[in-house]
Enzyme design. Structure first.
Site, PDB file in Angstrom:
ATOM      1  N   PRO A 109      29.342 -36.845  -4.900  1.00 19.09           N
ATOM      2  CA  PRO A 109      29.245 -37.030  -6.359  1.00 19.09           C
ATOM      3  C   PRO A 109      29.912 -35.866  -7.093  1.00 19.09           C
ATOM      4  O   PRO A 109      29.674 -34.716  -6.766  1.00 19.09           O
ATOM      5  CB  PRO A 109      27.734 -37.039  -6.634  1.00 19.09           C
ATOM      6  CG  PRO A 109      27.059 -37.035  -5.318  1.00 19.09           C
ATOM      7  CD  PRO A 109      28.041 -36.620  -4.280  1.00 19.09           C
ATOM      8  N   GLU A 110      30.770 -36.189  -8.040  1.00 23.10           N
ATOM      9  CA  GLU A 110      31.396 -35.168  -8.875  1.00 23.10           C
ATOM     10  C   GLU A 110      30.685 -35.174 -10.230  1.00 23.10           C
ATOM     11  O   GLU A 110      29.702 -35.874 -10.428  1.00 23.10           O
ATOM     12  CB  GLU A 110      32.898 -35.444  -9.006  1.00 23.10           C
ATOM     13  CG  GLU A 110      33.605 -35.430  -7.638  1.00 23.10           C
ATOM     14  CD  GLU A 110      35.119 -35.617  -7.710  1.00 23.10           C
ATOM     15  OE1 GLU A 110      35.706 -35.259  -8.741  1.00 23.10           O
ATOM     16  OE2 GLU A 110      35.697 -36.101  -6.740  1.00 23.10           O
TER      17      GLU A 110
END
Ligand SMILES: [Zn+2]
Length: 259
Positions: free
Chosen positions: A2-3
């Protein structure tokens, strides 16, 4: 992994559910998370994001801070006691249950007093200053793509968004970050905000396993210009997208649009 847009998506969704909810029960299913004490019976006051950390502010001046790391996912389930493979933590509220699912087990969940969370590096969703980026980059020889992905400098830009930002800004990802002009830094700063804001509006990019709090994929993958498009046609110039390796990661770019 996840960014920043994915973590922001979870944060916005949690904000619609958790504030005001009482913590009824906490189940630690993986001892590697450590002890989590003193939260049962307290209420959630707010949900915030600090870089890629999710912060759940809890009555009595405590903050629970979660980082999803490589493979962490949060899932919200109304009613029932769900059992998922790789569940590591379950937090029950009157409205439903929050579950941390994490096959690689690197996610962290810590509880600390409110004031102890350290100040953040640059957060692109708060707006990036081109001048400030250039100041930090002045003495750095590392390629501009690696610079954007350095979590000690800027929070939350990973491989997908770094490739997309540099395409949007028209910058070759191999150039040393110390060599960009003020005009080019202005483009990078502007495009960083634009690309990340669009990704948040699309609830993230689902190219592998990203799912939001309610199990839905994002839609930003429909907007990707270069990422994972090796050999495909550049929509801007009609040339071919190329892939190189930088720092052990794939970089996709258009050699004619990015100078
Ligand atoms: Zn092109």
């Amino acid at each position: 992994m996840p960014e920043l847009p994915e973590v922001e998506t979870l944060c916005r969704q949690l904000k619609t559910i958790l504030p005001g909810e009482e913590i009824l029960r906490i189940e630690i299913l993986d001892a590697r998370l450590g002890k989590i004490e003193g939260l049962v019976g307290r209420r959630v006051e707010a949900v915030k994001r600090r870089g890629k950390f999710l912060q759940i502010c809890i009555s009595g001046g405590l903050t629970a801070e979660l980082h999803l790391r490589m493979s962490g996912r949060l899932f919200w389930q109304k009613g029932g006691v769900p059992v998922f493979a790789y569940s590591r933590l379950v937090i029950a509220f009157p409205a439903g249950t929050l579950i941390l699912i994490d096959p690689r087990r690197f996610a962290t969940f810590t509880v600390q007093p409110l004031e102890s969370t350290p100040a953040l590096v640059e957060d692109p969703l708060g707006g990036l200053s081109a001048h400030r980026l250039r100041e930090i980059a002045r003495t750095r020889r590392l390629p501009v793509k690696s610079f954007l992905m350095d979590q000690r400098l800027i929070a939350g830009i990973g491989n997908i968004y770094a490739c997309e930002i540099l395409f949007a800004a028209g910058i070759d990802p191999r150039r040393p970050s110390s060599g960009l002009s003020p005009v080019e830094w202005r483009k990078v700063a502007k495009m960083s905000v634009a690309i990340l804001e669009r990704a948040v509006a699309c609830r993230g990019t689902t190219v592998s396993d990203w799912r939001d709090l309610f199990g839905c994929g994002g839609t930003n993958q429909d907007h990707l210009a270069v990422y994972a498009r090796k050999g495909e046609i550049c929509r801007r110039c009609g040339g071919r997208i190329e892939r190189i390796t930088q720092g052990g990661r794939g970089t996709w770019f258009c050699p004619s649009c990015q100078q």
